[in-house]
Design an enzyme around this catalytic site. Structure first.
Site, mmCIF file in Angstrom:
data_model
loop_
_atom_site.group_PDB
_atom_site.id
_atom_site.type_symbol
_atom_site.label_atom_id
_atom_site.label_comp_id
_atom_site.label_asym_id
_atom_site.label_seq_id
_atom_site.Cartn_x
_atom_site.Cartn_y
_atom_site.Cartn_z
ATOM 1 N N CYS A 39 0.847 -1.196 0.000
ATOM 2 C CA CYS A 39 0.000 0.000 0.000
ATOM 3 C C CYS A 39 0.883 1.247 0.000
ATOM 4 O O CYS A 39 0.634 2.214 -0.712
ATOM 5 C CB CYS A 39 -0.883 0.030 1.239
ATOM 6 S SG CYS A 39 -1.832 -1.455 1.538
ATOM 7 N N CYS A 42 2.360 3.029 -3.272
ATOM 8 C CA CYS A 42 1.566 4.027 -3.999
ATOM 9 C C CYS A 42 1.188 5.188 -3.084
ATOM 10 O O CYS A 42 1.296 6.341 -3.460
ATOM 11 C CB CYS A 42 0.279 3.407 -4.545
ATOM 12 S SG CYS A 42 0.507 2.260 -5.914
ATOM 13 N N HIS A 43 0.716 4.866 -1.882
ATOM 14 C CA HIS A 43 0.090 5.882 -1.034
ATOM 15 C C HIS A 43 1.050 6.542 -0.052
ATOM 16 O O HIS A 43 0.663 7.492 0.620
ATOM 17 C CB HIS A 43 -1.066 5.255 -0.237
ATOM 18 C CG HIS A 43 -2.176 4.710 -1.093
ATOM 19 N ND1 HIS A 43 -3.040 5.523 -1.804
ATOM 20 C CD2 HIS A 43 -2.565 3.443 -1.357
ATOM 21 C CE1 HIS A 43 -3.913 4.762 -2.463
ATOM 22 N NE2 HIS A 43 -3.643 3.495 -2.218
ATOM 23 N N CYS A 77 -7.949 -2.267 -4.497
ATOM 24 C CA CYS A 77 -6.505 -2.048 -4.590
ATOM 25 C C CYS A 77 -5.772 -3.377 -4.588
ATOM 26 O O CYS A 77 -4.824 -3.579 -5.341
ATOM 27 C CB CYS A 77 -6.006 -1.173 -3.439
ATOM 28 S SG CYS A 77 -5.950 0.589 -3.832
ATOM 29 N N CYS A 140 -35.769 -0.046 10.660
ATOM 30 C CA CYS A 140 -34.668 0.535 11.441
ATOM 31 C C CYS A 140 -35.150 1.798 12.147
ATOM 32 O O CYS A 140 -34.842 2.050 13.315
ATOM 33 C CB CYS A 140 -33.499 0.910 10.542
ATOM 34 S SG CYS A 140 -32.963 -0.344 9.383
ATOM 35 N N CYS A 143 -36.909 1.945 15.726
ATOM 36 C CA CYS A 143 -36.069 2.010 16.929
ATOM 37 C C CYS A 143 -35.224 3.275 16.925
ATOM 38 O O CYS A 143 -35.207 4.038 17.884
ATOM 39 C CB CYS A 143 -35.150 0.795 17.011
ATOM 40 S SG CYS A 143 -35.960 -0.719 17.565
ATOM 41 N N HIS A 144 -34.490 3.478 15.836
ATOM 42 C CA HIS A 144 -33.379 4.432 15.871
ATOM 43 C C HIS A 144 -33.794 5.875 15.577
ATOM 44 O O HIS A 144 -33.017 6.790 15.828
ATOM 45 C CB HIS A 144 -32.274 3.979 14.926
ATOM 46 C CG HIS A 144 -31.706 2.635 15.304
ATOM 47 N ND1 HIS A 144 -30.959 2.443 16.441
ATOM 48 C CD2 HIS A 144 -31.810 1.409 14.723
ATOM 49 C CE1 HIS A 144 -30.612 1.162 16.521
ATOM 50 N NE2 HIS A 144 -31.130 0.515 15.505
ATOM 51 N N CYS A 185 -28.764 -6.494 13.811
ATOM 52 C CA CYS A 185 -30.087 -5.877 13.850
ATOM 53 C C CYS A 185 -31.061 -6.664 12.966
ATOM 54 O O CYS A 185 -32.215 -6.853 13.333
ATOM 55 C CB CYS A 185 -30.012 -4.416 13.399
ATOM 56 S SG CYS A 185 -29.739 -3.248 14.753
#
Lengths: 224, 112
Positions: A39, A42-43, A77, A140, A143-144, A185
């Site tokens: 990695c 390149c980075h 990548c 979802c 509840c949230h 969930c």
């Protein structure tokens, strides 16, 4: 999140995810694949090049015209640049790299922008968030959005802002991705979870991160 | 996760410098699954126990802290303890456990 859990999270001496960060740091500079590239080749130094990157994921991947999350970006990548096999979802390597990349954006505001290109994916994620499903026939949002702050089986219901993934969850005794948490969930409302990496899951992740835009990233967070 | 060939990861935090006689806090974190030996696979087979069983810290060769670990201890055990900074030198940390698990770490402290 309790005071003790937050203290554990904010201290590098006690946050167990540090063990994964060390693995991620080692993987970052390890050459892999037929291209024999790391990695870092390149980075460069992740501490500067990856600053803010995790705050912009999931994001639009123009070549495939879809939304991808950070795990999928890492694997792209792997496949295209390193010419190495993709890491499995929830594998130690993938979680370690995502946590290490995410750590470089810690404290930065989540920066997901919705525009004309990404709107269909955002809408799909929002629809999933508001759709009743499973044997319990719950969305979802029930509840949230409607009941956050109240208790569910003795635990406080959070607002579902995914600010710290991958998280070290004490219940898991390990690190896990947002999709692993979403599966919890889904199973909780007795619905069939999507497969890891499914576009439905990624769109939902994208919507949740957009919904949390402006909040500070805490990766790698500790949760009960 | 602790399979053969995977490097044992440990993280130790302690002050690099202390005054003589000061009580210092030492925090150690060891990466380990701590498989209890009581769990079963989905086919009903018992997963064998794989835990860290012993942790010890010596300060210039003198043991200052020791712990025995048991199956009820969570994964990635965090052990925090304190000792008195008596003299400059080396602290050696040693973890050992099932299936030949062994990890060591050493840290320097200068006492003024």
């Amino acid at each position: 999140m309790g005071r003790e859990t937050r203290a554990m999270q904010d201290d590098d001496a006690t946050n167990p995810a540090v063990l994964w960060l060390l693995d991620g740091e080692a993987l970052w500079s390890r050459k892999a694949g037929e291209a024999a590239k790391a990695c870092a080749d390149c980075h460069g130094d992740a501490r500067s090049s990856m600053k803010g990157a995790a705050a912009r994921y999931p994001g639009f991947y123009s070549a495939k015209e879809k939304i991808i999350n950070l795990d999928q970006r890492v694997n792209l990548c792997r496949i295209e640049r390193q010419q190495a096999p993709a890491f499995a979802y929830e594998s130690r390597e993938l979680l370690a790299l995502s946590a290490y990349i995410g750590r470089q954006s810690r404290g930065m505001p989540i920066d997901i922008k919705a525009d004309e290109t990404t709107k269909p994916f955002l809408d799909a994620g929002r629809a999933a968030f508001n759709r009743r499903q499973g044997q319990l026939n719950l969305a979802c949002s029930q509840c949230h959005d409607d009941n956050w702050g109240k208790s569910l089986a003795g635990n406080p219901i959070p607002q579902a802002h995914p600010t710290g993934y991958p998280i070290y969850r004490l219940e898991w005794q390990g690190l896990g991705s947002l999709q692993r948490r979403l599966r919890n969930c889904f199973i909780g409302v007795r619905a069939e979870p999507y497969a890891y990496g499914a576009p439905e899951f990624v769109n939902l992740e994208f919507y949740l991160m957009w919904r949390a835009r402006g909040m500070k990233l805490e990766t790698p967070a500790v949760r009960p | 996760m602790n399979g053969p060939g995977r490097k044992a990861r440990v993280v130790v935090h302690l002050p690099q410098q202390a005054r003589r006689g000061e009580i210092i806090e030492i925090r150690t974190l060891a990466g380990h699954d701590m498989e209890t030996g009581f769990r079963r696979t989905q086919f009903g087979e018992l997963i064998p126990r794989d835990i860290i069983t012993r942790f010890a810290c010596s300060y210039n060769g003198v043991e200052v802290f020791r712990a025995e670990l048991h199956p009820a201890i969570a994964a990635n055990p965090l052990i925090t303890f304190s000792t008195v900074a008596s003299e400059s030198g080396t602290l050696e940390f040693r973890w050992s456990g099932d299936n030949g698990y062994a990890a060591t770490h050493s840290a320097q402290i200068s006492v003024v």
